[in-house]
Design a protein around this motif. Structure first.
Motif, mmCIF file in Angstrom:
data_model
loop_
_atom_site.group_PDB
_atom_site.id
_atom_site.type_symbol
_atom_site.label_atom_id
_atom_site.label_comp_id
_atom_site.label_asym_id
_atom_site.label_seq_id
_atom_site.Cartn_x
_atom_site.Cartn_y
_atom_site.Cartn_z
ATOM 1 N N GLN A 52 0.839 -1.200 0.000
ATOM 2 C CA GLN A 52 0.000 0.000 0.000
ATOM 3 C C GLN A 52 0.878 1.255 0.000
ATOM 4 O O GLN A 52 0.610 2.202 -0.738
ATOM 5 N N TRP A 56 0.804 4.200 -2.757
ATOM 6 C CA TRP A 56 0.364 5.533 -2.360
ATOM 7 C C TRP A 56 1.521 6.494 -2.098
ATOM 8 O O TRP A 56 1.321 7.711 -2.065
ATOM 9 N N PHE A 60 0.323 7.929 1.648
ATOM 10 C CA PHE A 60 -0.217 6.858 2.498
ATOM 11 C C PHE A 60 -0.311 7.309 3.947
ATOM 12 O O PHE A 60 -1.275 6.974 4.642
ATOM 13 N N ALA A 63 -3.456 9.281 3.976
ATOM 14 C CA ALA A 63 -4.641 8.532 3.566
ATOM 15 C C ALA A 63 -5.081 7.537 4.637
ATOM 16 O O ALA A 63 -6.295 7.368 4.864
#
Length: 99
Positions: A52, A56, A60, A63
């Motif tokens: 992830q 991202w 990240f 987020a």
């Protein structure tokens, strides 16, 4: 990727480790587990968080908490319903089924 176990014991002796709200946590390409056992058990889940982060990038780190806040505002559990955690649990379940 780097994996770090803070203790090799199944139950760490360090009082501070018992107070932490996690068994393993990922920061970018670094996975930190309280114990080697935690790392082994949560490896697939934490590796999904690494993927992830790779998708991202630094966003990240914004987020992930934004997803938790969104779930909390909706009356859901900020951890269990966080889209990144849901995805990591699914990835870990799939890895377990493939093994």
């Amino acid at each position: 990727m780097l994996e770090i176990a803070l203790s090799q014991q199944v139950k760490p002796d360090f009082r501070l480790l018992h107070r932490l709200p996690f068994c393993a946590i990922t920061f970018g390409h670094v996975v930190i587990g309280l114990t080697a056992h935690n790392l082994e058990h949560l490896r697939a889940h934490e590796h999904e968080h690494v993927r992830q982060y790779e998708r991202w990038g630094l966003f990240f780190f914004l987020a992930y908490p934004a997803s938790s806040l969104y779930q909390w505002v909706r009356g859901n559990n900020p951890y269990w319903d966080n889209r990144f955690e849901v995805q990591a649990r699914l990835s870990a379940a799939n890895a377990k089924n493939e093994a």
